[in-house]
Every structure is written in structure tokens, then in C-alpha cells.
Design an enzyme around this catalytic site. Structure first.
Site, PDB file in Angstrom:
ATOM      1  CB  THR A 280      -0.900   0.068   1.245  1.00  0.00           C
ATOM      2  OG1 THR A 280      -0.108   0.399   2.399  1.00  0.00           O
ATOM      3  CG2 THR A 280      -1.633  -1.241   1.484  1.00  0.00           C
ATOM      4  CG  ASP A 281       1.428   5.845  -1.285  1.00  0.00           C
ATOM      5  OD1 ASP A 281       2.335   6.034  -0.456  1.00  0.00           O
ATOM      6  OD2 ASP A 281       1.322   6.518  -2.320  1.00  0.00           O
ATOM      7  CD1 TRP A 282       1.451   7.549   5.717  1.00  0.00           C
ATOM      8  CD2 TRP A 282       3.609   6.986   5.612  1.00  0.00           C
ATOM      9  NE1 TRP A 282       2.002   7.813   6.939  1.00  0.00           N
ATOM     10  CE2 TRP A 282       3.335   7.475   6.908  1.00  0.00           C
ATOM     11  CE3 TRP A 282       4.909   6.575   5.307  1.00  0.00           C
ATOM     12  CZ2 TRP A 282       4.317   7.570   7.901  1.00  0.00           C
ATOM     13  CZ3 TRP A 282       5.878   6.665   6.293  1.00  0.00           C
ATOM     14  CH2 TRP A 282       5.592   7.141   7.565  1.00  0.00           C
ATOM     15  CB  ALA A 283      -1.762   5.559   6.316  1.00  0.00           C
ATOM     16  CB  SER A 284      -3.257   3.948   0.735  1.00  0.00           C
ATOM     17  OG  SER A 284      -2.742   2.664   0.460  1.00  0.00           O
TER      18      SER A 284
END
Length: 749
Positions: A280-284
Site C-alpha cells: 500500500t501507499d502510506w496508510a492508504s
């Protein structure tokens, strides 16, 4: 004898290739056996730990979790001693001894900073891009970093979006070529090499089309456009063996990418047979709650892993919730095993089980070879947009030079966005470079005029104008500070910030030759500034060695060869503007009447009823692929080996390129194709090939290009990917707006 020798050589090559493939298959099988063996020993908690990526704030807390097997990867640890310390805990103190993957955003250099990716794309030189990524990998791996979140290969057609700086521009083919080059540079010849770092193709997918150019915003890309425009660079990345993919922040047509099983499972896994990590992207994952797509973290974790995500970046919904989800039969253990299998596979491919530690200390950072590679990249990235009356290069007639502007000596700003580890103390600015390299030839007068790019205080402009009056020529360095581009730095106004435009106009009013050098993270609206300048150079934030590169261009040691990887608008309101547009039923004519030409009380239909802006027309300030040289090039004698082909044939093109000027130079030749009629409307032009050709003054050469007709395939009305029979036009030329043309046809078998 000669033909026999060739046959023997060919047979040897086939044997070597076959043997090599056999060895690779055996190595892959060995890794799969190791992965399965380790997976069979793991508890569910340890499996979920491998799917958990953390950015540590406290080393002791991290150490406890690593010992318990609750962490598979860490972000943002750049001290090699600490990296070895935490890796030792993972390998020697956790139950199964599974090493960590240490990751970092190494986007366009680690210590030696290269031009931002948009600038690297302006080189139209994949070899230089590959070498830049190799330098970044060597420097980053020296600190234990084995995974970077690059390349970003989002097709980006809206300069309001700050992350266009991190892209390779507006064209799918250019993104595919440059992205592949970066992957090869980062990963080297083998991931097992200690200097290799795993690349990450991001953001999957369509993030570059964020509505309104606002970062993190929604996109509305139908499947056909997704497949024809936004997916091809990612397909090229998968084919190039990119070790990892990252999901994007955006939702597309209402489905957040982190839970989009169509792109993650149907396309990436099933169609493309991809076996790397999806992160995932940061906290996505957790942010899907904000999207209104998930009720809570548990729902987000379930939807993410069921869609095909393997590892979660920082938000920890996986490790906190998936055990319960499995117990409730909302997530299968097979899904978890597949994710962990992908993660372990990469760790084995990186050689982390055999060589988990980094050798210290190392002295590879800022190596002379690295600096020279960065200078070459910066030189080739600079675009000459205007050069009236041969203002450039400077000759010995210039005895005194006024160097003006907030970007002339801004070492931090010229590095651009995404330089967590760049050090401004190592940046060589234009002012310092001009004084050091050419100070024996010209007297340099320096005045900032403005303190920084957004500065509205005009008190210093008078001193800058005074310096200009004393000089034979003026170079004014303007643009954007690094903070104005990159992630979360979207703009609605694309004009130069602060009082920079006023500074340029007042310098031009002195009557002295004015060279404007723009350093920015995106294409800006600079029509007025170009008009009053005698010459204009555009340098997307050029990095550590930008100063020496620009100095050598100004004084003619280097002939600029960069080309625009994006279309430059005349006004912000033209955005998005890109060359590969569709015609529409009423395409604009070049002679359309503009707003100041319209008579008072004109009739409703007097302006032509065409697709254009009354106040800006339909043409850009500078088209895609545009860039001048100190010399001139002439294209002639375009011919095709055959103009009647089938889908199995290869289009063979040849033409003559001549350097008609007095300087040696490099031209970026470009090949565009138009499918005239399709089952769905097609772009007016599509880039299919480009090549850098260097010629001495007055030298000419015969250039040959080959294009398999299969590369003219697209996803048509019936959603099949095929070459449709019909008529085509090709262009060969210096940019997307001009060139020699030929027609050809493709027939059904």
C-alpha cells in the site's frame, strides 16, 4: 568460412541463452522450495508480521516487535549501524530468523541528487536515466537500504498536480521507457547483488489523473482509457521484472486502488502473471475509511488483502485485525499465505537470508564518477526554449555578466522535491559554478533581486537592475522552491510566484540581452516572460550538479539537447493540455478568431464553433518533445520500405538528418503515428520511437527506425487488444508539432 563462423557463433549464443535460462529456472525453483519450507513453519502471527511495514519512531519499541516477528519491513532507517543492529535482532533473536527489508524513498538520487524524474525524462536518454538509478542504488545500499519506492510512472497531464515532478511526463511510451530504465538501474543485473535495491512501480493506477490536479483526489478513468493510456507503463515495469508495485491513494470510479481487485488481481496477477510484492501507499488502507469505502480498520484490512495487497505501509490494520477476519472466514488463510509467499520470495531474491548486513563504513557517496554522471544527466535535461539572435552561447564579447535571481544560488531549492537525504552543502549552484568555471573570462555581478521565489518584496529589484546596467548580458534565475512541487503541493496558479515576473520585465527594460533560466518542478505558465527574454533555458530542478551543467551550457561548452516531456500551456486555464488529444467532431483551426479580434456585437457563430479557448486558442506555448539547439537540424528523404503491411510485419523507416549549423549537436529524433479511423476514436498522434543522434557541424547521416506493426494495437470498441486494419500516418521530426509525414496502411490477413 565466414558464414560458418556466424552460424557457430549463433549456436553458441543460443546454447548460452538456453543454459542461462535453465539456471534461472533452477534458481527460481530453489527459492520457491525455500519459501514453502519457511512458510510451513510460520504461525499466523508471524505471517501477519511479515505483512506489516513500519516507520520506527523508537528503536527499543521496534526491537521488541522485531523479536516477536511482528515486522516484515521498515521504512526510513538510514544509519547503517542501526540497520545492522535491527537486522541482527531479526536474524538472530526472532524465532525464525527472517531478515527485514529496509526501505526508503530514493526517488532521484540518495546523496548525489540527480534532476527530478521529469527532468530526467527531458533527456530522452534511457541510458542516462538507468545510470542515475544505479548511482542512487549504490549510495543507498551502502546504508542498508534495499528497497526504494520508485519509479513513479503515472502518466501525468496536469501540471497543477505537484507530483508531476516525480513523473516522466504526459506520454505512456516515454514513461514506459524511462521507468524501465530506472528499474534496471536500481535492481542492477541481479537483485542478489548487495548494491541492488528493489524498485517499486507506483502508483497503481491512474493517480496522475487526479481531478482538478488536487493531490489524493478521485479519478474517473474508464477501463478502455485505463488500458490504452495509464496501464502500459506498468505493464512495461512488470515485464522488466520490477520487484514491487505500490497501490495509489486515489479511488477510480469510486473504488480506492488499495482495494481494487480488478487492477490488482485480474490485471496484475492473472493477466500479467506478476509474482512480486504489492504494498500500500502510506496508510492508504486505513484511509479507505476516509474515502467512505470502509467502515473501520478491520473492514479496510479485509478489502485490501482480498483485493490482492501483500504488505501494508504503517497503518497496521492487517496485523491488528486479520486474525479475527480469518476466524470469521472473511479472509482465507490461502490469501495470507500467497501474500507472505510474495514477501519471502523477494527477501530470498535480494539475498537477505545469506547476506543480511551492510558493510561499514563505505565511502561511495558523492564519488567523483557519481557527480560526473549527475552532471551529464543535468546537461541533457536542460531545454533551450528560445534563443533569439543567437544570444547563447556567450562569447568572449561578454566581459561582465550580471547573475540575478532567487534561484541563482539556492542550493537546497535546486535539488527539488523528494530529497530526504540530499545535502545542500554538496550542491553546486549556477552562481558558484559560473564564478569557479568561467570567472577568469567574465566579471560576475550578483544580485538576488528577490530573496526566494515567492518573495513579493521588490526592494532588491532596483539593485538587480543597476547590476544589469553595468553588464554586457544578464542571466536571471527564477522558478520554484522545492517545497512548491511534489506530493501534496498542488497549485491552481501556474504563473511564476512572487515578484519574479516583475524582476524579469524590469531587467529586460534595460535593453541588455536577458537570458532567463527557469528551475522548477513542473511546467509553468511563462508566456509573458518568454516574450521579453532574449533566450530561455528550462531546467526541471537539476540536482547536485545543476550549476556546472547550466554554466557549461551558457558558455557553449555543452550544446543543450533536452526536449519537453510535457506540453507547456499558454495559460493555466488550458490545463490539462497534452499532445495526444483526440480530434473531437469540431477540431480547432489554426486561424480561429481570438477574443481581441472579435467584433463588438458579433453573431453567435462568428467565432467558428470549434473546440478552442477564445482567450488562449488551442495551441500550447511549447509542444511535447520541443527543444532547440545552438545548431540547426534538417530532416529530408523520408521513405518507407513498404507502405502496405499486415499486423505481422515491421514498419521500416529511413530518412536523412543533417546538422546544418556551425556547432556540433545532438538531436532527439521522434516518431509519431496516427491511426486515422478506429473502432473508437484515436489520439491525433502517439509517440512510438525516439533516439538521440549526435552530429558534427555540417555532418549528415542516414537514420533507420523499425516499428513492429503489432505496437499499433490498442483496446478497441469490443475491449480486445488488437491492431485494426486501416490507414495510418507517421511523422518523423524534432517535436510533436512538426515533421515529415508518410502514409501507410495495414490490412487484415
Amino acid at each position: 568460412m565466414k558464414p560458418i563462423k556466424l552460424i557457430i557463433t549463433a549456436l553458441i549464443s543460443v546454447c548460452i541463452g538456453g543454459c542461462s535460462s535453465q539456471k534461472e529456472l533452477q534458481a527460481d525453483a530453489a527459492i520457491e522450495n525455500k519459501v514453502d519450507s519457511l512458510l510451513n513453519q510460520m504461525t499466523l502471527e508471524e505471517k501477519l508480521g511479515q505483512m506489516n511495514q513500519l516507520s520506527p519512531w523508537n528503536f527499543e519499541d521496534l526491537a521488541k516487535r522485531v523479536r516477536k516477528g511482528e515486522v516484515g519491513s521498515i521504512l526510513n532507517m538510514v544509519n547503517p549501524e542501526e540497520v545492522n543492529k535491527i537486522q541482527k535482532i531479526a536474524v538472530e533473536e526472532s524465532r525464525l530468523g527472517i531478515p527485514l527489508i529496509v526501505s526508503r524513498d530514493v526517488i532521484h538520487g540518495y546523496k548525489t541528487i540527480f534532476p527530478i524524474p521529469l527532468g530526467q525524462a527531458a533527456t530522452f536518454n534511457p541510458e542516462v536515466v538507468k545510470e542515475g538509478a544505479r548511482v542512487a542504488a549504490i549510495e543507498a545500499s551502502a546504508d542498508g537500504i534495499r528497497w526504494t519506492f520508485a519509479p513513479m510512472i503515472d502518466v501525468s497531464r496536469d501540471p497543477r498536480w505537484g507530483r508531476i515532478a516525480e513523473s516522466c511526463g504526459e506520454d505512456p511510451y516515454l514513461n514506459a521507457i524511462m521507468g524501465t530504465a530506472m528499474i534496471k538501474g536500481y535492481q542492477g543485473d541481479s537483485l542478489n547483488d548487495p548494491t541492488a535495491i528493489a524498485a517499486c512501480a507506483k502508483h497503481f493506477v491512474a493517480y496522475g489523473a487526479a481531478e482538478g490536479g488536487r493531490d489524493y483526489n478521485s479519478t474517473f478513468i474508464p477501463e478502455r482509457v485505463l488500458r490504452n493510456v495509464y496501464l502500459p507503463p506498468f505493464k512495461a515495469a512488470a515485464d522488466a521484472g520490477c520487484a514491487t508495485f505500490m497501490t495509489s491513494f486515489n479511488d477510480n470510479d469510486g473504488v480506492p486502488s488499495t482495494a481494487n481487485s480488478f487492477v490488482l488481481k485480474d490485471v496484475l496477477r492473472k493477466e500479467w502473471k506478476y509474482d512480486g510484492i504489492v504494498v500500500t501507499d502510506w496508510a492508504s488502507a486505513l484511509e479507505m475509511v476516509n474515502h467512505g469505502f470502509c467502515t473501520d480498520g478491520k473492514d479496510a484490512a479485509e478489502k485490501s488483502v482480498n483485493a490482492g495487497v501483500d504488505m501494508e505501509m504503517v497503518s497496521e490494520t492487517f496485523i491488528q485485525n486479520l486474525k479475527q477476519s480469518i476466524a470469521e472466514n472473511k479472509v482465507s488463510i490461502e490469501t495470507i499465505d500467497n501474500a507472505v509467499r510474495n514477501i519471502l520470495r523477494l527477501k530470498f531474491r535480494l539475498g537477505l537470508f545469506d547476506n543480511p548486513y551492510v558493510a561499514t563504513p563505505q565511502t561511495v557517496k558523492y564519488a567523483e564518477k557519481h557527480l560526473q554522471t549527475a552532471k551529464t544527466a543535468a546537461e541533457q535535461s536542460v531545454i533551450l526554449l528560445k534563443n533569439e539572435n543567437q544570444t547563447l552561447p556567450f562569447t568572449d564579447k561578454i566581459k561582465t555578466l550580471a547573475v540575478i535571481g532567487p534561484m541563482a544560488d539556492a542550493p537546497y531549492e535546486q535539488m527539488g522535491t523528494w530529497v530526504f537525504d540530499g545535502e545542500k552543502e554538496h550542491t553546486q549552484t549556477p552562481l558558484i559554478a559560473i564564478k569557479k568555471m568561467y570567472g577568469d573570462k567574465v566579471k560576475v555581478l550578483f544580485e538576488k533581486g528577490l530573496e526566494y521565489s515567492r518573495d513579493k518584496n521588490t526592494a532588491g529589484i532596483a539593485r538587480a537592475v543597476s547590476a544589469a546596467h553595468q553588464a554586457d548580458a544578464v542571466v536571471v534565475f527564477v522558478g520554484e522552491e522545492s517545497i512548491l512541487s511534489g506530493e501534496a503541493h498542488s497549485l491552481a496558479n501556474l504563473n511564476l510566484q512572487g515578484a519574479q515576473s516583475q524582476l524579469i520585465k524590469e531587467l529586460a527594460a534595460t535593453g541588455k540581452p536577458v537570458v532567463t533560466v527557469v528551475m522548477a518542478g513542473r511546467q509553468l505558465v511563462i508566456a509573458d516572460e518568454v516574450k521579453v527574454s532574449d533566450a530561455v533555458l528550462y531546467s526541471f530542478h537539476p540536482g547536485t550538479m545543476g550549476g556546472p551543467a547550466i554554466a557549461d551550457i551558457l558558455f557553449g561548452k555543452v550544446n543543450p539537447s533536452g526536449k519537453t516531456p510535457v506540453t507547456f500551456p499558454r495559460m493555466s486555464g488550458q490545463v490539462p493540455i497534452y499532445y495526444a488529444q483526440h480530434k473531437t467532431g469540431r477540431p480547432a483551426n489554426p486561424t480561429e478568431m481570438l477574443i481581441d479580434e472579435i467584433p463588438v456585437e458579433a453573431g453567435q457563430t462568428s467565432v467558428g464553433c470549434r473546440s478552442f479557448y477564445l482567450d488562449a486558442g488551442n495551441s500550447p506555448l511549447f509542444p511535447f518533445g520541443y527543444g532547440l539547439s545552438y545548431t540547426t537540424f534538417e530532416y529530408s528523404n523520408l521513405s518507407l520500405a513498404s507502405d502496405k503491411l499486415t499486423a505481422q510485419d515491421t514498419l521500416s523507416i529511413s530518412f536523412t538528418l543533417k546538422n546544418t549549423g556551425k556547432y556540433d549537436g545532438t538531436e532527439v529524433i521522434q516518431l509519431y503515428v496516427q491511426d486515422k479511423v478506429g473502432s473508437v476514436t484515436r489520439p491525433v498522434k502517439e509517440l512510438k520511437r525516439f533516439q538521440r543522434v549526435t552530429l558534427k557541424a555540417r555532418e549528415s547521416t542516414q537514420v533507420s527506425l523499425s516499428l513492429p506493426v503489432s505496437e499499433l494495437a490498442f483496446w478497441g470498441y469490443d475491449m480486445n487488444y488488437t491492431v485494426e486494419p486501416g490507414d495510418f500516418t507517421l511523422w518523423v521530426g524534432t517535436n510533436s508539432a512538426k515533421g515529415l509525414t508518410k502514409d501507410f496502411s495495414v490490412s487484415a490477413l
